[in-house]
Design a protein around this motif. Sequence first.
Motif, PDB file in Angstrom:
ATOM      1  N   SER A 170      46.657  40.197  48.661  1.00 60.07           N
ATOM      2  CA  SER A 170      47.532  39.230  47.985  1.00 60.07           C
ATOM      3  C   SER A 170      47.002  37.799  48.146  1.00 60.07           C
ATOM      4  O   SER A 170      47.087  36.985  47.220  1.00 60.07           O
TER       5      SER A 170
ATOM      6  N   GLN B 147      43.925  48.644  48.262  1.00 63.43           N
ATOM      7  CA  GLN B 147      43.963  47.354  48.962  1.00 63.43           C
ATOM      8  C   GLN B 147      42.615  46.634  48.916  1.00 63.43           C
ATOM      9  O   GLN B 147      42.423  45.586  49.540  1.00 63.43           O
TER      10      GLN B 147
ATOM     11  N   GLN C 222      44.022  37.369  45.854  1.00 61.42           N
ATOM     12  CA  GLN C 222      44.493  37.267  44.471  1.00 61.42           C
ATOM     13  C   GLN C 222      45.075  35.874  44.195  1.00 61.42           C
ATOM     14  O   GLN C 222      44.792  35.266  43.159  1.00 61.42           O
TER      15      GLN C 222
END
Length: 359
Positions: free
Chosen positions: A174, A205, A177
Motif C-alpha cells: 500500500s 502482496q 502504491q
Amino acid sequence: MKHEAKRSTAHLSRYVPDLEPEQLQEQMELEQAIRLSMNESVYGPSPKVIEAIQEWTGAHAHRYPDTRLTKLRHALATYHNVHPDAFVFTNGLDEMIQTLPRTFVEAGDEVLVHTPTFPEYASQAQVDGARIVAVPNKNFGIDWEGMRAAITDRTKLIYLCNPNNPTASLEPLSSIQAFLDQVPAHILVVLDEAYFEFTGLPESQSGVAIFDQYPNLMIMRTFSKAYGLANIRCGYSILHEAAAEIVDATRTPFNVSGLTELAALAGFQDQAYLAEVVEATRLEREKWLAFLDDMQLTHYPSYTNFVMFEVPDAAQLIANLREHGYMLTTHSFPNWIRLTLPNAQDGARLRDLMRQALS
Ligand SMILES: Cc1ncc(COP(=O)(O)O)c(C=O)c1O
C-alpha cells in the motif's frame, strides 16, 4: 601506456568480495568456514537443479542460446499472470542494474534512491554520468515524503528495494502504491524484489500485483537468493512493452546461457523445495530477532534471509567469530553488522558464540 578512466568512472572502486570460505578455512586451519556476509542461500538450490545440470548432454553447446529463454519465460508468465513479452532476462539482476542507466540516463540526469540500499544502483548509474540523489531512510523504513520531495525535472529513474538490502525491512504494498500515485508517469520506478520470496508473502502482496496499473513501474526478481542459484546468474525483470523493447535492444543478445536457463527452470519448477527454504528461513529469523531483542541490540525488523543490527565493537566481534569460521560483515554504518541467517545448527552455535563475546 596509462589508460585514463572517463570522468564519471574515475571515483569508482573495485568490488571487493569477502574471501571464499575455503580460503578462510585454509588460512585459519578451521574445520569449516561459513560465509554469512554476502546474502547467499545457506540451503543451496533444489536437488532437481543439480540433476538437471548433470543430465545436460551438451548437445546444443555449439549453438547460441535461445535469446528469449522461451521455456523459462512461459513458465514465469503463467506463474505471475503477466504477458510473456513483459519479461527481460539478464545475467543476474546486476546486469539489469547496469543496463537501465545505459538505456535511460543522460549525463546530468538524476537517479533517486533511498539510503542505505543496494549500492550497485548508484555506482552503475554514475558510470553513465547520473547525479545520485539519496534520501536517508527514516524510522527503519523508506522516508516516502522525503522521496517524493526529492523528485525533480531531471529525475529519470527511481529505485525502491523491497525488502531492502542491507536493512532487511519491508514496506507494505500500500505504501509503494501511494508513492507510485505521486510519481510523474515519465519516470521509471524500479522495484527490486530480489528477496521477495523470503518474506513468505503471497504474490498478491508483490509489486507484480499492481504492475498493470502503473505504466512506469518495473519489477526485478532473481534466482540468486531464495532459489539458491547465485552462481548460475539469472535475474528477470517485468516491464511494460515500450520499456521492455528498448531494454531488450540495449542488452547483449546472448547474455543468459542455455545452461543457466535449464538450471533456473529446474529450480523454479520445484516450488515445494522453495517453500521448505522459506519456512526454514522464517524459523531461523524468529530465533534471531528474539535473540537480538534479548541481547538488547538495536536492529531493523527483518522480512528476509538476513538481519542488520548494531554492536558496541563490530571489528572485534567479527574477528572473534572468524576464528570460529563464521564470516560476518559490517554494512553502511560503523558497528552495524549485516548477517545472512545461518541454518538452524550454525544459528544456535553462532548465537552462543555471540552471547559469550558480547557479555
Ligand atoms: C537488492 C539486490 N538486488 C540485486 C542484487 C543482484 O543480484 P543478482 O545479480 O545475483 O541477481 C542483489 C545481490 O545481492 C541485491 O541484494
